[in-house]
Design an enzyme around this catalytic site. Structure first.
Site, PDB file in Angstrom:
ATOM      1  N   ASP A 150      -6.183   2.411   7.644  1.00 34.45           N
ATOM      2  CA  ASP A 150      -5.346   2.490   6.435  1.00 34.45           C
ATOM      3  C   ASP A 150      -5.980   1.650   5.336  1.00 34.45           C
ATOM      4  O   ASP A 150      -6.841   0.805   5.605  1.00 34.45           O
ATOM      5  CB  ASP A 150      -3.927   1.992   6.740  1.00 34.45           C
ATOM      6  CG  ASP A 150      -2.878   2.692   5.875  1.00 34.45           C
ATOM      7  OD1 ASP A 150      -3.263   3.339   4.880  1.00 34.45           O
ATOM      8  OD2 ASP A 150      -1.683   2.589   6.189  1.00 34.45           O
ATOM      9  N   HIS A 179      -5.945   2.392  -3.759  1.00 36.84           N
ATOM     10  CA  HIS A 179      -4.987   3.178  -2.976  1.00 36.84           C
ATOM     11  C   HIS A 179      -5.175   4.676  -3.238  1.00 36.84           C
ATOM     12  O   HIS A 179      -5.047   5.488  -2.318  1.00 36.84           O
ATOM     13  CB  HIS A 179      -3.561   2.740  -3.316  1.00 36.84           C
ATOM     14  CG  HIS A 179      -2.538   3.589  -2.642  1.00 36.84           C
ATOM     15  ND1 HIS A 179      -2.412   3.628  -1.271  1.00 36.84           N
ATOM     16  CD2 HIS A 179      -1.640   4.469  -3.133  1.00 36.84           C
ATOM     17  CE1 HIS A 179      -1.460   4.486  -0.959  1.00 36.84           C
ATOM     18  NE2 HIS A 179      -0.982   5.003  -2.064  1.00 36.84           N
ATOM     19  N   ARG A 205      -0.043   1.617  -5.961  1.00 40.36           N
ATOM     20  CA  ARG A 205       0.802   2.644  -5.334  1.00 40.36           C
ATOM     21  C   ARG A 205       1.707   3.334  -6.347  1.00 40.36           C
ATOM     22  O   ARG A 205       2.292   4.363  -6.058  1.00 40.36           O
ATOM     23  CB  ARG A 205       1.611   2.038  -4.189  1.00 40.36           C
ATOM     24  CG  ARG A 205       0.760   1.829  -2.933  1.00 40.36           C
ATOM     25  CD  ARG A 205       1.482   1.079  -1.848  1.00 40.36           C
ATOM     26  NE  ARG A 205       1.615  -0.335  -2.184  1.00 40.36           N
ATOM     27  CZ  ARG A 205       2.200  -1.231  -1.403  1.00 40.36           C
ATOM     28  NH1 ARG A 205       2.708  -0.857  -0.254  1.00 40.36           N
ATOM     29  NH2 ARG A 205       2.272  -2.490  -1.769  1.00 40.36           N
ATOM     30  N   ASP A 209      -0.773   8.391   8.042  1.00 35.92           N
ATOM     31  CA  ASP A 209      -0.008   9.355   7.231  1.00 35.92           C
ATOM     32  C   ASP A 209      -0.965  10.372   6.616  1.00 35.92           C
ATOM     33  O   ASP A 209      -2.180  10.199   6.629  1.00 35.92           O
ATOM     34  CB  ASP A 209       0.850   8.656   6.159  1.00 35.92           C
ATOM     35  CG  ASP A 209       0.033   7.754   5.251  1.00 35.92           C
ATOM     36  OD1 ASP A 209      -1.136   8.081   4.982  1.00 35.92           O
ATOM     37  OD2 ASP A 209       0.575   6.715   4.814  1.00 35.92           O
ATOM     38  N   LYS A 229       4.120  12.074   8.901  1.00 37.21           N
ATOM     39  CA  LYS A 229       5.278  11.199   8.657  1.00 37.21           C
ATOM     40  C   LYS A 229       5.997  11.641   7.385  1.00 37.21           C
ATOM     41  O   LYS A 229       5.353  11.995   6.412  1.00 37.21           O
ATOM     42  CB  LYS A 229       4.756   9.767   8.489  1.00 37.21           C
ATOM     43  CG  LYS A 229       5.725   8.757   7.992  1.00 37.21           C
ATOM     44  CD  LYS A 229       5.017   7.468   7.634  1.00 37.21           C
ATOM     45  CE  LYS A 229       4.309   7.531   6.287  1.00 37.21           C
ATOM     46  NZ  LYS A 229       3.788   6.230   5.860  1.00 37.21           N
TER      47      LYS A 229
HETATM   48  C1  R5P Z   1       0.661   4.408   2.039  1.00 35.75           C
HETATM   49  O1  R5P Z   1       0.488   5.407   1.367  1.00 35.75           O
HETATM   50  C2  R5P Z   1      -0.388   3.350   2.189  1.00 35.75           C
HETATM   51  O2  R5P Z   1      -1.644   3.895   2.423  1.00 35.75           O
HETATM   52  C3  R5P Z   1      -0.026   2.402   3.297  1.00 35.75           C
HETATM   53  O3  R5P Z   1       0.068   3.131   4.499  1.00 35.75           O
HETATM   54  C4  R5P Z   1       1.280   1.739   3.039  1.00 35.75           C
HETATM   55  O4  R5P Z   1       1.381   1.328   1.712  1.00 35.75           O
HETATM   56  C5  R5P Z   1       1.445   0.553   3.961  1.00 35.75           C
HETATM   57  O5  R5P Z   1       2.673  -0.038   3.671  1.00 35.75           O
HETATM   58  P1  R5P Z   1       3.542  -0.710   4.824  1.00 35.75           P
HETATM   59  O6  R5P Z   1       2.622  -1.639   5.563  1.00 35.75           O
HETATM   60  O7  R5P Z   1       4.641  -1.417   4.064  1.00 35.75           O
HETATM   61  O8  R5P Z   1       4.071   0.380   5.667  1.00 35.75           O
END
Ligand code: R5P
Length: 315
Positions: free
Chosen positions: A222, A134, A100, A173, A196
């Site tokens: 996701d 990611h 990330r 997102d 978001k």
């Molecule tokens: C964000 O860009 C990723 O794709 C995930 O949505 C995110 O990292 C998930 O993190 P969390 O579970 O802490 O919201």
């Protein structure tokens, strides 16, 4: 190079022992004999107990929490294999940690994903194999061959068997639209997006839904569940907009902080994850469906070893 074809060896670090065993079973090879322990002061002690001279070696190690320990184990194992004269070394990272941190989103921050790529290359790998990065552009952080697999074929196979009626795939997102769109296409259903705005590294603010979820069953897609904030907030706004049952599918089960509690409270119909990261939380095991990517990894390793194309696996 003739010897390479006869000498496939697969090792795993402590982070991915179970997955390593499953991959070896799929390949029909013996699990590589390696001990990874700690010196009294906590430094990592690696000893490879098999002869690897001239071998085509794959090292399976996901770099999840404790990320730095698991990463360092991987680097030391690679160094050890190189000094033991392995012919070719492939780092298999089912989950690539630090992904990330892939760009300078603001001033005076590192690009740690690039640093990690440099470290892995410098340790001595020839190739990398990974799943659902990611950000796809992380492939370019390596100047060596990298094969990037998707867990989607494994997920889609299971989802088709669920045969969920009146389904819409939702990206939680805007950054996840590409992944969600590919699921929607394969399941032949509509796509919606949670728009978001992130207001801090730990807190997010859900804005609104692009698309129609009213009266529909929803599949949230996701790449990972970390704190589960993204998905639980998405679930809340989806319900406000009239969604019925909400299913979740995500590749990497990081599940840190109070993620398990948040998932429980979100009342998802089903949560589907893979074993790129092992799930040790016994409470979570009761309500999370884990699909194994071991066969996918095993088949990819077999093809790489035999210099066969792997592109048909990238659906
Ligand atoms: C964000 O860009 C990723 O794709 C995930 O949505 C995110 O990292 C998930 O993190 P969390 O579970 O802490 O919201």
């Amino acid at each position: 190079m003739i010897g390479l074809r006869n000498r496939l060896q697969v090792f795993s670090g402590n982070a991915s022992r179970d997955l390593g065993r499953k991959v070896c079973a799929k390949l029909g090879v013996k699990v590589g004999d390696i001990s990874v322990s700690r010196f009294p002061d906590g430094e990592i002690d690696v000893k490879i107990n098999d002869d690897v001279r001239g071998a085509d070696v794959f090292v399976i190690q996901s770099t999840f929490t404790p990320t730095n320990e698991n990463l360092m184990e991987l680097l030391i194992i690679i160094d050890c294999l190189r000094r033991a004269s392995a012919e070719r070394i492939t780092a298999v990272l089912p989950y690539f940690g630090y992904a990330r941190q892939d760009r300078k989103a603001e001033g005076r921050v590192p690009i740690t994903a690039k640093l990690v790529a440099n470290l892995i290359k410098t340790a001595g790998v020839d190739r990398v194999l990974t799943i659902d990065l990611h950000a796809a552009q992380i492939q370019g952080f390596f100047d060596i061959p990298l094969d990037h697999l998707y867990a989607a074929p494994v997920m889609i196979d299971y989802l088709k068997r669920l045969n969920i009626p009146n389904l819409v795939v939702v990206s939680p997102d805007v950054g996840g639209i590409k992944m969600a769109r590919s699921y929607a296409k394969k399941l032949n259903v509509d796509l919606a997006v949670v728009d978001k705005r992130r207001i801090g590294s730990k807190q997010t603010e859900v804005m609104h839904i692009i698309g129609n979820v009213n009266g529909k069953n929803v599949l949230l897609v996701d790449d990972m569940i970390s704190t589960a904030t993204t998905l639980s907030e998405a679930a809340q706004v989806l319900r406000e907009k009239g969604a019925k049952n909400i299913y979740v599918c995500a590749t990497h089960a990081i599940l840190c902080a109070n993620a398990v509690e948040k998932i429980t409270r979100a009342r998802f119909k089903e949560v589907i994850l893979t074993d790129t990261i092992p799930l040790h939380n016994s409470k979570a095991k009761q309500f999370i469906k884990i699909l194994s990517i071991a066969d996918l990894l095993g088949e990819t390793i077999r093809r790489i070893h035999n210099s066969e194309s792997v592109s048909s696996l990238f659906i």
